[in-house]
Design an enzyme around this catalytic site. Sequence first.
Site, short mmCIF file in Angstrom:
data_model
loop_
_atom_site.label_atom_id
_atom_site.label_comp_id
_atom_site.label_asym_id
_atom_site.label_seq_id
_atom_site.Cartn_x
_atom_site.Cartn_y
_atom_site.Cartn_z
N ASP A 101 0.93 -1.11 -0.04
CA ASP A 101 0.25 -0.02 -0.11
C ASP A 101 0.94 1.23 0.01
OD1 ASP A 101 -2.79 1.34 -0.19
OD2 ASP A 101 -2.32 1.72 2.02
N GLY A 146 0.55 6.99 -11.37
CA GLY A 146 0.31 8.06 -10.23
C GLY A 146 0.86 9.46 -10.22
#
Length: 198
Positions: free
Chosen positions: A67, A150
Amino acid sequence: MASRNPKKLAELRRVLDAAGLTLPLVSLNDVPPFDEVPETGPTFEDNALAKARHAFAETGLPSVADDSGLEVDALNGMPGVLSARWAGRHGDDAANTALLLAQLRDVPDERRGAAFVSACALVSKAGEVVVRGEWPGRIAYEPSGEGGFGYDPVFVPEGSNCTAAQLSPADKDAVSHRGRALRKLLPALRALADQRAL
């Protein structure tokens, strides 16, 4: 790798190859489908461990989960665990980046500090290992570069004049948050490889 993101799988493969570790790797796309756990933990570590535990329980295979996200100083560490859905829809990189830049529009250079953070968890019959990698830098005023994903096009690593999206995959692996975290997992992954060789 408890992910459907081929770039994360490729990154782990490159880290293993660089360490001379031979382990077969599969992603969630390569195993029978199951419902994934939502990322509702308050920390990167909580989310990575929950994903790895669930993947291990569903597949019986040693599972690595990551994560990761971006912590921005001027936003008190946000977007943090909300990085992938900062603009409201999960995985909309362009919208997330546009919102971040809008929020930092009037923020001067000295307050644009940030860090990419990655927590990686490995869950197997041998137990659980959770590690953290950080990549300090700052947020640029506009996107630049075609690589990565991202927030890479607006993240300028410490000591660099180019964004993460302008780095080659090998250069990025050597310094990135995920690369740093995955390398911390190498002792546990090496132990798995040794057990497999017995």
